[in-house]
Design a protein around this motif. Structure first.
Motif, PDB file in Angstrom:
ATOM      1  N   MET A   1       0.954   6.540   0.740  1.00  0.00           N
ATOM      2  CA  MET A   1       0.602   5.846  -0.479  1.00  0.00           C
ATOM      3  C   MET A   1       1.847   5.178  -1.054  1.00  0.00           C
ATOM      4  N   ASN A  31      -3.803   0.512   8.076  1.00  0.00           N
ATOM      5  CA  ASN A  31      -5.187   0.548   7.614  1.00  0.00           C
ATOM      6  C   ASN A  31      -5.607   1.867   6.968  1.00  0.00           C
ATOM      7  N   GLU A  33      -3.337   3.541   4.845  1.00  0.00           N
ATOM      8  CA  GLU A  33      -2.518   3.689   3.647  1.00  0.00           C
ATOM      9  C   GLU A  33      -3.193   3.058   2.442  1.00  0.00           C
ATOM     10  N   GLU A  34      -2.731   3.461   1.272  1.00  0.00           N
ATOM     11  CA  GLU A  34      -3.281   2.955   0.028  1.00  0.00           C
ATOM     12  C   GLU A  34      -2.145   2.543  -0.898  1.00  0.00           C
ATOM     13  N   GLU A  36      -1.265   1.983  -4.918  1.00  0.00           N
ATOM     14  CA  GLU A  36      -1.691   2.332  -6.264  1.00  0.00           C
ATOM     15  C   GLU A  36      -0.833   1.526  -7.229  1.00  0.00           C
ATOM     16  N   ILE A  54      -2.309  -4.979   0.306  1.00  0.00           N
ATOM     17  CA  ILE A  54      -3.580  -4.268   0.209  1.00  0.00           C
ATOM     18  C   ILE A  54      -4.383  -4.470   1.491  1.00  0.00           C
ATOM     19  N   HIS A  55      -4.740  -3.369   2.125  1.00  0.00           N
ATOM     20  CA  HIS A  55      -5.623  -3.434   3.288  1.00  0.00           C
ATOM     21  C   HIS A  55      -7.057  -3.244   2.808  1.00  0.00           C
ATOM     22  N   HIS A  57     -10.016  -2.517   1.015  1.00  0.00           N
ATOM     23  CA  HIS A  57     -10.323  -1.880  -0.272  1.00  0.00           C
ATOM     24  C   HIS A  57      -9.433  -0.659  -0.551  1.00  0.00           C
ATOM     25  N   HIS A  58      -8.333  -0.556   0.147  1.00  0.00           N
ATOM     26  CA  HIS A  58      -7.464   0.620   0.021  1.00  0.00           C
ATOM     27  C   HIS A  58      -6.439   0.440  -1.105  1.00  0.00           C
ATOM     28  N   TYR A  59      -6.926   0.380  -2.309  1.00  0.00           N
ATOM     29  CA  TYR A  59      -6.048   0.241  -3.470  1.00  0.00           C
ATOM     30  C   TYR A  59      -6.724   0.855  -4.692  1.00  0.00           C
ATOM     31  N   SER A  60      -5.896   1.167  -5.686  1.00  0.00           N
ATOM     32  CA  SER A  60      -6.429   1.572  -6.995  1.00  0.00           C
ATOM     33  C   SER A  60      -5.518   0.988  -8.053  1.00  0.00           C
TER      34      SER A  60
END
Length: 66
Positions: A1, A31, A33-34, A36, A54-55, A57-60
């Motif tokens: 992350m 792919n 990892e995220e 934030e 950002i891959h 939808h892997h984000y917040s």
């Protein structure tokens, strides 16, 4: 992350963005990892700024650390 606190990655800050890309690597090869992002800016602006990290939808995005 990968967590970002209050940095919008402006397009004009090319040196910092290149350093981050070197450290993070190719987004298509990361792919699982995220990323934030903690920032008060609106989500669309932040997604646009950090799109290269950002891959899919892997984000917040959060407006507060808490």
């Amino acid at each position: 992350m990968f967590t970002v606190f209050g940095y919008s990655a402006p397009k004009t800050d090319k040196s910092a963005i290149e350093l981050l890309k070197m450290a993070w690597g190719d987004v298509e090869k990361r792919n699982l990892e995220e990323i934030e992002i903690i920032d008060i800016a609106d989500e669309d602006t932040l997604k646009d700024s950090w799109n290269e990290f950002i891959h899919t939808h892997h984000y917040s995005i959060h407006t507060s650390f808490f």
